[in-house]
Design a protein around this motif. Structure first.
Motif, PDB file in Angstrom:
ATOM      1  N   LEU A 129     -21.620  33.097 -15.164  1.00 19.72           N
ATOM      2  CA  LEU A 129     -20.876  32.767 -13.942  1.00 19.72           C
ATOM      3  C   LEU A 129     -20.517  34.016 -13.148  1.00 19.72           C
ATOM      4  O   LEU A 129     -20.523  34.006 -11.920  1.00 19.72           O
ATOM      5  N   LYS A 130     -20.206  35.101 -13.844  1.00 20.19           N
ATOM      6  CA  LYS A 130     -19.871  36.340 -13.152  1.00 20.19           C
ATOM      7  C   LYS A 130     -21.066  36.857 -12.364  1.00 20.19           C
ATOM      8  O   LYS A 130     -20.944  37.289 -11.208  1.00 20.19           O
ATOM      9  N   ALA A 131     -22.229  36.793 -12.999  1.00 22.03           N
ATOM     10  CA  ALA A 131     -23.427  37.246 -12.296  1.00 22.03           C
ATOM     11  C   ALA A 131     -23.722  36.358 -11.091  1.00 22.03           C
ATOM     12  O   ALA A 131     -24.068  36.835 -10.002  1.00 22.03           O
ATOM     13  N   GLN A 132     -23.562  35.058 -11.272  1.00 22.49           N
ATOM     14  CA  GLN A 132     -23.814  34.148 -10.157  1.00 22.49           C
ATOM     15  C   GLN A 132     -22.799  34.360  -9.035  1.00 22.49           C
ATOM     16  O   GLN A 132     -23.143  34.306  -7.841  1.00 22.49           O
ATOM     17  N   ALA A 133     -21.520  34.597  -9.389  1.00 21.02           N
ATOM     18  CA  ALA A 133     -20.500  34.813  -8.363  1.00 21.02           C
ATOM     19  C   ALA A 133     -20.777  36.086  -7.574  1.00 21.02           C
ATOM     20  O   ALA A 133     -20.613  36.121  -6.346  1.00 21.02           O
ATOM     21  N   GLU A 134     -21.179  37.141  -8.289  1.00 20.00           N
ATOM     22  CA  GLU A 134     -21.492  38.384  -7.575  1.00 20.00           C
ATOM     23  C   GLU A 134     -22.670  38.183  -6.638  1.00 20.00           C
ATOM     24  O   GLU A 134     -22.664  38.667  -5.497  1.00 20.00           O
ATOM     25  N   ALA A 135     -23.683  37.459  -7.094  1.00 19.34           N
ATOM     26  CA  ALA A 135     -24.838  37.211  -6.226  1.00 19.34           C
ATOM     27  C   ALA A 135     -24.448  36.369  -5.017  1.00 19.34           C
ATOM     28  O   ALA A 135     -24.882  36.629  -3.887  1.00 19.34           O
ATOM     29  N   LEU A 136     -23.623  35.391  -5.237  1.00 17.34           N
ATOM     30  CA  LEU A 136     -23.186  34.551  -4.131  1.00 17.34           C
ATOM     31  C   LEU A 136     -22.333  35.328  -3.143  1.00 17.34           C
ATOM     32  O   LEU A 136     -22.471  35.164  -1.921  1.00 17.34           O
ATOM     33  N   MET A 137     -21.470  36.210  -3.656  1.00 16.03           N
ATOM     34  CA  MET A 137     -20.641  37.006  -2.765  1.00 16.03           C
ATOM     35  C   MET A 137     -21.501  37.942  -1.923  1.00 16.03           C
ATOM     36  O   MET A 137     -21.275  38.084  -0.706  1.00 16.03           O
TER      37      MET A 137
END
Length: 513
Positions: free
Chosen positions: A277-285
């Motif tokens: 989730l952290k990786a996905q959140a960073e990519a989304l940001m």
């Protein structure tokens, strides 16, 4: 026999459930009892009281009709009244008494054992009235027979009338007594129900407190039973704080060991999920930042390119005019002034657009202080008075008598109100009325700005707060978006209601100081 951990906990809370169940059953029983009492009063005694009132009213009317018949001097009128009286005396009264008797029997079926004697007494009284009424009918018929002649003898009339009045008085007393008995019984039952309700409430409160005490005792016993799982609790607490690397490592085959191994597996799964989730959140940001930068850059380039070109051309023309020509005619002077005005307009427009983009991209953090919203509105209206008057806009103030103090940044709040006033003025091209109202609620201060402009359709209304959406030819589509952003940073909101042809209302909601 050694009980398992689950069985011991179950037994403890079973005691709690049984205790609360007993309290609930007691409450339901008392509620059912009160319902029976209400049913007895509403469907029984009140109906009988209404029947008694109807009998009393009907009997009173009969007495008045008798007096009228005795006082009537015209023989034809007397005979007409006698014919009318014979239609319902005593048949109609007997029907009503029979209906009351039937209702009394129904009430006796509903009544508890303690109320049966009273209902039976009512039945006997109604029965006596029903038996007495034929005698009253014969007395009435005697009066009718005497009065039916052209010249009735006075002594016979007086004798028959005396007998009839005695019957009427006796029946009237019985009916009034019956009605008074019902009224007193209803009052007694209502007072008793209220007193019983108070006692029941105290009993329920007492039993509830006892049930809570039992629950606390059962909880303490369960906590003592769960002491061996302290290691498990500490490990779970670490997992709850976000340390998913914690591994309990509890060995054994009992329930606690099985639970600990399941928690270890859950911790490993959560650790992997958190990393994902952290990786996905960073990519989304990053994607959102790039998209925002792209939209702002494209809009800024589009808005700035044309004004800069116009500014450069006009400045060049102005320089050529000043270097190679003198103002020998008024036309040349006017042209120079127009060019200079065009440069000024484009510079102002470029400055405004650039400021809006900057506010949208880097909104300043509001400095929240108790602010009088009325004073801010007054200053903004004073600042915009000349502009509104030239546009033919009439301002109506419906301000709350209580000073609406809100937690707000006065400068940013002024910017919001100026933007909304400008939008309202532009929506009323031929003039109109702008109503500004304030309202102080329990936790919020609400300011409503209502214009009489052209309004908006549902499609437009659903998109007015989107950045870069505008219906104006020279608009940037950032004004309302910036206002919404400012109010959200204040902990408030901006909403809108509009109908085509009926105007628009913007609601500014701010947290109350």
């Amino acid at each position: 026999m050694k009980l398992s951990l689950a069985t011991r906990i179950f037994l403890g809370y079973a005691v709690v459930l049984v205790t609360f169940g007993a309290v609930s059953l007691f409450s339901v029983a008392e509620l059912h009892r009160n319902q029976l009492e209400i049913r007895l009063v509403s469907q029984g005694y009140l109906q009988l009281s209404q029947d008694a009132a109807a009998l009393d009213s009907f009997h009173t009317n009969q007495e008045k009709d008798t007096e009228r018949l005795l006082e009537e001097g015209n023989a034809e009128t007397r005979r007409a009244l006698i014919r009318l009286a014979r239609l319902y005396v005593p048949s109609l009264m007997s029907e009503r008494l029979n209906d009351a008797l039937v209702r009394a029997r129904e009430v006796r079926a509903l009544a508890p054992p303690g109320e049966v004697p009273f209902v039976q007494d009512l039945e006997s009284r109604l029965g006596e009235l029903a038996h007495r009424y034929p005698t009253y009918g014969r007395a009435a018929e005697a009066v009718f027979t005497v009065l039916a002649s052209e010249s009735p003898p006075a002594d016979e009339v007086a004798r028959a009338a005396t007998e009839l009045r005695q019957q009427e008085n006796a029946i009237g007393r019985d009916i009034r007594f019956l009605r008074a008995a019902l009224t007193n019984r209803i009052r007694e039952r209502v007072d008793g129900a209220e007193d019983r309700e108070r006692r029941t409430g105290l009993a329920i409160i007492t039993l509830s407190v006892l049930a809570i005490i039992v629950g606390l005792v059962a909880t303490a016993w369960s906590a003592r039973t769960l002491r061996p799982v302290r290691t498990l609790i500490e490990g779970v607490s670490r997992i709850g704080r976000g340390d998913y690397s914690a591994q309990l490592g509890v060995r054994g085959d009992d329930e606690v060991a099985v639970l600990a191994r399941e928690f270890d597996a859950m911790a490993r799964s959560l650790q992997a999920r958190e990393a994902q989730l952290k990786a996905q959140a960073e990519a989304l940001m990053r994607a959102e930042q790039l998209a925002a930068v792209g939209r702002i850059s494209a809009q800024v380039a589009h808005e700035v390119r044309n004004p800069l070109s116009s500014i450069g051309l006009n400045v060049e023309l102005m320089q050529d005019a000043f270097e190679h020509a003198t103002f020998d005619s008024p036309e040349e002077a006017r042209e120079a002034r127009e060019i200079l005005a065009a440069v000024t307009r484009q510079v102002d427009r470029l400055t405004e657009v650039t400021e809006q983009y900057l506010r949208m991209a880097r909104p300043p953090r509001p400095s929240l202080e108790p602010t009088d919203v009325t004073e801010v509105l007054a200053s903004v209206l004073d600042f915009s008075r000349e502009e509104l008057e030239r546009a033919g806009v009439e301002v109506v103030r419906e301000l709350s008598p209580e000073p609406p103090r809100a937690l707000a940044d006065e400068g940013q709040l002024r910017q919001v109100f100026l933007n909304l006033l400008r939008n309202a003025r532009e929506a009323m091209l031929g003039g109109g009325r702008l109503t500004i109202a304030t309202q102080v609620q329990a936790r919020d201060v609400v300011v409503a700005l209502r214009d009489t402009g052209r309004g908006m359709t549902e499609a437009v209304l659903s998109r007015i707060f989107e950045p870069f959406f505008t219906t104006k030819e020279d608009g940037t589509g950032l004004g309302l978006a910036v206002c919404q952003q400012i109010l959200q940073a204040h902990g408030g909101e901006l909403s809108c209601q509009s109908e085509p042809g009926r105007g628009t209302t913007f609601f500014v909601r701010l947290p109350r100081a």
